[in-house]
Design an enzyme around this catalytic site. Structure first.
Site, mmCIF file in Angstrom:
data_model
loop_
_atom_site.group_PDB
_atom_site.id
_atom_site.type_symbol
_atom_site.label_atom_id
_atom_site.label_comp_id
_atom_site.label_asym_id
_atom_site.label_seq_id
_atom_site.Cartn_x
_atom_site.Cartn_y
_atom_site.Cartn_z
ATOM 1 N N GLU A 34 -3.511 7.538 2.475
ATOM 2 C CA GLU A 34 -3.948 8.223 1.274
ATOM 3 C C GLU A 34 -4.339 9.675 1.580
ATOM 4 O OE1 GLU A 34 -3.597 6.933 -1.558
ATOM 5 O OE2 GLU A 34 -4.203 4.838 -1.656
ATOM 6 N N ASP A 58 2.675 -1.938 5.730
ATOM 7 C CA ASP A 58 1.298 -2.231 5.348
ATOM 8 C C ASP A 58 1.132 -3.629 4.766
ATOM 9 O OD1 ASP A 58 2.669 -1.702 2.933
ATOM 10 O OD2 ASP A 58 1.904 0.346 2.873
ATOM 11 N N HIS A 66 1.076 9.702 -1.139
ATOM 12 C CA HIS A 66 0.825 8.808 -0.009
ATOM 13 C C HIS A 66 2.135 8.174 0.482
ATOM 14 C CE1 HIS A 66 0.192 5.235 -2.919
ATOM 15 N NE2 HIS A 66 1.192 4.862 -2.140
#
Length: 242
Positions: free
Chosen positions: A143, A67, A138
């Site tokens: 999430e 990410d 998560h």
């Protein structure tokens, strides 16, 4: 699930680094999926130490990260691009152009996610995916939600995640509210998954993920369906496990 119990953070880091180094040694041109956050820092330090001793060679390795914050310039010290270079890439012989992260500077979410999906497909998928776990369960920035996301997508960070990340910023308002993250489908397609956890604040999430129901309300619970998951956690993180 294969569970490796560690005495403390240092032991967890060493055990996790052992699994990653074995992957690199057995398949020098492997694709490593990498994670950021405080938990894997010790693992990266151990890998660097073994590289400096001549025990590891990253010259053929390709990396893809989970990410990146949306809107975060690469040169910002809180970007995950900066984190990975500071904590690993700049200290080993990973070849330039073989490390990939979502482009947080791309304002068009659809383009940023589509481009990153293409990168992951182009490198042939992930051999070993390293994961941390959030206090809310998560993985990456996937999430809690009412469904499991598939490939790379833009996510609104929850208050729990913003609170956990604010220690890295001068003030809470500086914490980005969105991020681009690899999706659950992509993580599940990795040949092997290595999840690391340290500290009592991760104990409930770890228990819920592997002994609770599989639900998108606890994103890491999907790993119960993966055939090749390694969990390396210290005593504090395992305190609620049966």
């Amino acid at each position: 699930m294969r569970l490796y119990k560690a005495k403390n953070y240092e032991d967890m880091s060493r055990k996790a680094a052992n699994i990653i180094s074995a992957q690199v040694i057995m398949k020098p041109d492997c694709v490593l999926g990498l994670a950021t956050g405080s938990t894997p820092i010790g693992t990266y330090k151990q890998l660097i130490e073994w590289y400096n001793k001549g025990d590891l060679d990253f010259s053929e390795v390709t990396t893809v990260n989970l990410d990146e914050y949306k809107g975060m310039p690469r040169e910002n010290s809180q970007s995950y691009y900066y984190f990975m270079h500071t904590n690993l890439f700049d200290h080993v012989n990973l070849q330039k152009g073989r490390s990939f992260l979502p482009d947080g500077t791309e304002p068009d979410s659809e383009k940023a996610c589509s481009d990153y999906n293409a990168v992951i497909h182009q490198v042939g998928g992930i051999d070993l995916q390293l994961l941390g776990i959030g206090r809310n369960g998560h993985i990456g920035f996937n999430e809690p939600a009412d469904h499991f996301s598939l490939e790379t997508h833009c996510v609104d960070l929850t208050p729990s995640t913003i609170d956990a990340n604010k220690r890295f910023f001068e003030k809470e308002e500086d914490v980005p509210r969105q991020a681009y993250t690899m999706g659950i489908k992509t993580i599940m397609q990795a040949k092997r998954v290595l999840l690391v956890a340290s500290g009592e604040d991760k104990a409930q999430a770890l228990y819920d993920s592997f002994y609770g129901p599989v639900t998108p309300a606890v994103p890491a619970s999907i790993l119960q369906y993966h055939r090749n998951v390694y969990v390396v956690a210290d005593e504090a993180a395992l305190s609620k496990m049966p």
